[in-house]
Design a protein around this motif. Structure first.
Motif, PDB file in Angstrom:
ATOM      1  N   ILE A   1       0.833  -1.209   0.000  1.00 56.84           N
ATOM      2  CA  ILE A   1       0.000   0.000   0.000  1.00 56.84           C
ATOM      3  C   ILE A   1       0.867   1.259   0.000  1.00 56.84           C
ATOM      4  O   ILE A   1       0.340   2.372   0.067  1.00 56.84           O
ATOM      5  N   ALA A   2       2.193   1.082  -0.077  1.00 53.87           N
ATOM      6  CA  ALA A   2       3.107   2.220  -0.013  1.00 53.87           C
ATOM      7  C   ALA A   2       3.244   2.905  -1.363  1.00 53.87           C
ATOM      8  O   ALA A   2       2.951   2.317  -2.420  1.00 53.87           O
ATOM      9  N   ASP A   3       3.719   4.129  -1.322  1.00 53.75           N
ATOM     10  CA  ASP A   3       4.038   4.848  -2.555  1.00 53.75           C
ATOM     11  C   ASP A   3       5.334   4.336  -3.169  1.00 53.75           C
ATOM     12  O   ASP A   3       5.544   4.430  -4.381  1.00 53.75           O
ATOM     13  N   GLN A   4       6.212   3.808  -2.321  1.00 51.19           N
ATOM     14  CA  GLN A   4       7.507   3.319  -2.808  1.00 51.19           C
ATOM     15  C   GLN A   4       7.967   2.186  -1.911  1.00 51.19           C
ATOM     16  O   GLN A   4       7.838   2.250  -0.682  1.00 51.19           O
ATOM     17  N   HIS A   5       8.489   1.130  -2.531  1.00 48.40           N
ATOM     18  CA  HIS A   5       9.100   0.030  -1.786  1.00 48.40           C
ATOM     19  C   HIS A   5      10.513  -0.180  -2.295  1.00 48.40           C
ATOM     20  O   HIS A   5      10.750  -0.241  -3.511  1.00 48.40           O
ATOM     21  N   LEU A   6      11.455  -0.260  -1.361  1.00 48.13           N
ATOM     22  CA  LEU A   6      12.851  -0.501  -1.692  1.00 48.13           C
ATOM     23  C   LEU A   6      13.287  -1.813  -1.046  1.00 48.13           C
ATOM     24  O   LEU A   6      13.124  -2.003   0.162  1.00 48.13           O
ATOM     25  N   PHE A   7      13.834  -2.720  -1.846  1.00 46.43           N
ATOM     26  CA  PHE A   7      14.413  -3.935  -1.290  1.00 46.43           C
ATOM     27  C   PHE A   7      15.719  -3.587  -0.565  1.00 46.43           C
ATOM     28  O   PHE A   7      16.448  -2.668  -0.961  1.00 46.43           O
ATOM     29  N   ILE A   8      16.028  -4.358   0.497  1.00 50.55           N
ATOM     30  CA  ILE A   8      17.284  -4.204   1.222  1.00 50.55           C
ATOM     31  C   ILE A   8      17.790  -5.585   1.600  1.00 50.55           C
ATOM     32  O   ILE A   8      16.996  -6.477   1.934  1.00 50.55           O
ATOM     33  N   ARG A   9      19.084  -5.801   1.521  1.00 46.79           N
ATOM     34  CA  ARG A   9      19.650  -7.101   1.877  1.00 46.79           C
ATOM     35  C   ARG A   9      19.442  -7.376   3.367  1.00 46.79           C
ATOM     36  O   ARG A   9      19.596  -6.476   4.199  1.00 46.79           O
ATOM     37  N   PRO A  10      19.085  -8.598   3.728  1.00 44.81           N
ATOM     38  CA  PRO A  10      18.847  -8.919   5.136  1.00 44.81           C
ATOM     39  C   PRO A  10      20.043  -8.587   6.019  1.00 44.81           C
ATOM     40  O   PRO A  10      21.203  -8.817   5.649  1.00 44.81           O
ATOM     41  N   ALA A  11      19.748  -8.000   7.178  1.00 44.96           N
ATOM     42  CA  ALA A  11      20.735  -7.701   8.217  1.00 44.96           C
ATOM     43  C   ALA A  11      21.820  -6.730   7.763  1.00 44.96           C
ATOM     44  O   ALA A  11      22.900  -6.678   8.352  1.00 44.96           O
ATOM     45  N   SER A  12      21.513  -5.934   6.734  1.00 47.12           N
ATOM     46  CA  SER A  12      22.469  -4.919   6.271  1.00 47.12           C
ATOM     47  C   SER A  12      21.977  -3.511   6.588  1.00 47.12           C
ATOM     48  O   SER A  12      22.542  -2.528   6.107  1.00 47.12           O
ATOM     49  N   ASP A  13      20.946  -3.398   7.416  1.00 49.75           N
ATOM     50  CA  ASP A  13      20.301  -2.113   7.691  1.00 49.75           C
ATOM     51  C   ASP A  13      21.275  -1.069   8.214  1.00 49.75           C
ATOM     52  O   ASP A  13      21.120   0.127   7.954  1.00 49.75           O
ATOM     53  N   VAL A  14      22.257  -1.505   8.982  1.00 48.03           N
ATOM     54  CA  VAL A  14      23.183  -0.553   9.591  1.00 48.03           C
ATOM     55  C   VAL A  14      23.905   0.265   8.520  1.00 48.03           C
ATOM     56  O   VAL A  14      24.173   1.464   8.709  1.00 48.03           O
TER      57      VAL A  14
END
Length: 684
Positions: free
Chosen positions: A211-224
């Motif tokens: 339901i978002a205007d934008q979705h960005l994939f991110i590699r697991p556990a790389s948020d930092v």
């Protein structure tokens, strides 16, 4: 004659107001309460589980004692007497041989919250474990270091913001987590109607991402690495409102960030630098807020993630500002009532883990049971918890529980954990108890005070959860608990709160008293730091950031595991709700088509998922909702136990993902590092 009772649904953190129609002891319907100022008539499928749990014939009504493999009903009086005698005998040999595990439902019972300490005091134990170190402790450690109190949770001011960015959270399924935000879909419609934007960053295209205007994939556990690059970008811009003068240490953080190359960080997390820069523009140009939840907490750098999220909101000028990163001012101010919390008062016996808020990591409980020597856990009390399914390396823990001399579970079911107990003590049914959202209303998107009296009278011969806790404490210590009832305590807490309400006043407004949106301008007065300042350069966080290294690029083709939740489940404790469990199989491994094709895996086909901890077998769900290189398995399944009622819920026990998770932790908080585990997936 049917009657309608106002109530708060206490199944999850949303605390939706509901109208329960009953005739005698029969529940006729459960509907959303349109007059509740927080939930506004919203109700999710879990609301019906109140009836399912109350009426389930498999719910335990009387204490059970296990003798060998057989269970026998006994009275509470007999149970208390035997447990007290056995506990005292164990502690006479080794005073440090007991432990307590506190499960997730305790946060939804103010009676338990006000009385669990009596059991801990009677045991005189330092061995306290809870679900907090499975999913939320990084946030609380960051709270303690930044604001001076572990329970001072900042939340997004979603009803007034223009940009909401969600990292590793899925409020369309959870209705908020460490953020009480029911009716999320309509709140986001309102956001878009005023020209705002919702962005979701997640390795899966979640229900919220859709339901978002934008979705960005991110590699697991790389948020930092994403957060480092985003903070650098925010600091390069001028915030639309200046950072407050009570905030210090941002320059020191900025200097430390110079060692990181933003392009390299973007590569490490898999998010384009252009997208990161665009987010920084949004954060610094108007009311905006960044919220991170389960996905950012359940990884090796969980506490750094929680800290950096707050720093981004601070540096963007969004702290304590309308539409930004704000604090509730609840009718019962837990920040004013609870101690701030401490870190490192004790260390665990086996691995020397430091205590965090009086707890050791749940991931370390198994080694404390397995390892011989003085202080080895011999008596375990599990209060509304199912750690065999909820904590890392569950199969190993299940084996360890068999070695205990005494295990007591306070639970309404025989489940994967309580089935191994010597005694199960069931509390009264969910509609027979009163309710107040003691821990959850302080994090609400709108401030309300709402109390639910019991909908049904208490069945004869049953005890409330808080009465069981007091009974155990008395049986172990020999001293009766002299304390007000939870209802009496609640009245005192309300009177002492910022609005000086009485319980009588709150009860007279069955849909709740509307106290408005989170108030702005509370800081610095509300801070619990000694100098009334927010010191961003927290020493231990700075040290961890200084030691952070970009990952070495992995060989192509590897898979990383993440969890997920569903609107019709809640951790491990709704598996016996037949109307929730019906429908398609939800305990599947989601995998991207490219990864499935490379392994000869068909949609719906049976697969084996392996890690260094073990393997499980389940069906594949091939979907482009997954980021390539990532697979997802839901948490809280695995109820297939011989003779256990919950294993029979429509024949859909599922498998426990925690049979393949490891005992790794975020060292700053003790939280389990469940996300990003390397796995292999193969057709069965």
């Amino acid at each position: 004659m049917p009657t309608i009772h106002h109530r708060t649904c206490h199944i999850c953190e949303a605390n939706c107001g509901v109208l329960v129609e009953v005739e005698g002891r029969n529940v006729l319907s459960i509907k959303g309460d349109p007059d509740n100022p927080l939930s506004r008539g919203h109700i999710c499928p879990k609301g019906s589980a109140l009836q399912d749990l109350q009426e389930d014939p498999e719910r335990l009504r009387k204490p059970l004692k296990r003798v060998g493999c057989e269970w026998h009903e006994i009275s509470f009086e007999q149970a208390f007497a035997e447990i007290g005698e056995k506990t005292r005998a164990i502690l006479a040999k080794d005073a440090g041989a007991s432990a307590v595990y506190i499960g997730n439902p305790n946060a939804h019972s103010y009676g338990n919250a006000l009385n669990a300490g009596f059991l801990e005091k009677a045991l005189r134990t330092k061995n306290k474990f809870s679900a907090s170190t499975v999913d939320q402790m990084p946030h609380q450690v960051a709270n303690l270091r930044l604001w001076g109190h572990a329970s001072m949770f900042p939340i997004p001011d979603a009803d007034r913001t223009q940009t909401l960015v969600i990292l590793g959270g899925n409020p369309m399924a959870s209705n908020g987590s460490l953020w009480t935000v029911p009716d999320f879909r309509n709140r986001m419609r309102d956001l878009k109607a005023r020209g705002g934007k919702l962005v979701v960053i997640d390795p899966r295209r979640t229900e919220t991402a859709k339901i978002a205007d934008q979705h960005l994939f991110i590699r697991p556990a790389s948020d930092v690495f994403l957060l480092v690059a985003l903070l650098k970008a925010v600091m390069e811009r001028t915030p639309f409102r200046p950072v407050q003068d009570f905030v210090t240490g941002l320059d020191e953080v900025r200097a430390l960030l110079d060692r990181f190359d933003s392009t390299a960080c973007a590569t490490a997390c898999g998010v384009k630098l252009d997208d990161i820069e665009a987010l920084a523009d949004r954060f610094t140009s108007g009311p905006a807020v960044l919220y991170g939840r389960m996905g950012v907490a359940t990884q090796a750098h969980g506490t750094l993630n929680a800290w950096l999220i707050s720093l981004i909101n601070i540096a963007a000028g969004q702290l304590d500002r309308e539409g930004g990163w704000v604090f509730g001012l609840p009718a019962v101010d837990t920040v004013g009532v609870l101690p701030p919390g401490s870190i490192g008062r004790f260390t665990s016996r086996v691995s020397g883990h430091r205590s965090v808020l009086g707890e050791f990591p749940a991931a370390a409980m198994v080694e404390e049971i397995e390892t011989p020597g003085k202080g080895q856990i011999k008596a375990l009390f599990v209060v509304a918890g199912n750690p065999v399914l909820s904590t890392p390396n569950g199969a190993r823990l299940a084996k360890a529980l068999d070695s205990l001399d005494l295990m007591v579970s306070i639970d309404i079911y025989r489940n994967a954990t309580s089935a191994q107990a010597h005694y199960i003590l069931p509390p009264s049914g969910p509609l027979e108890r009163d309710h107040y959202g003691l821990f959850l209303l302080p994090m609400a998107a709108r401030t309300i005070a709402v109390y639910s009296p019991p909908t049904l009278s208490q069945e004869d011969g049953t005890l409330h959860d808080w009465e069981i806790l007091r009974g155990l404490a008395h049986a172990i210590s020999g001293e009766p608990v002299q304390a007000p009832t939870p209802r009496e305590s609640l009245d005192g807490l309300l009177r002492a709160g910022p609005y000086a309400l009485t319980l009588e006043q709150v009860e007279a407004a069955p849909s709740g008293i509307d106290l408005g949106p989170p108030p702005i301008g509370q800081l610095p007065a509300r801070l619990r730091t000694e100098d009334k300042r927010v010191s961003c350069d927290v020493a231990e966080f700075m040290e961890a950031l200084a030691a952070l290294e970009l990952p070495v690029e992995e060989a192509a083709g590897g898979l990383r595991l993440i969890g997920r939740r569903h609107l019709r489940t809640n951790n491990s404790w709704l598996a016996n709700s037949r109307r929730l469990i019906k429908g398609p199989d939800r305990c599947t491994v989601m995998i991207h088509p490219d990864d499935a094709d490379a392994r000869g895996i068909a949609d719906g086909g049976q697969v084996i998922v392996r890690s260094d901890a073990g393997e499980i077998a389940l069906c594949a769900e091939v979907t482009e909702d997954m980021m390539p290189g990532t697979v997802s398995i839901p948490h809280g399944w695995g109820h297939a136990l011989p003779g256990v009622a919950m294993a029979n819920a429509l024949g859909k026990p599922g498998v426990s993902v925690n049979d393949i998770t490891l005992s790794a932790i975020d060292t700053l908080s003790g939280n389990a590092a469940l996300s990003g585990i390397a796995v292999e997936v193969a057709a069965a």
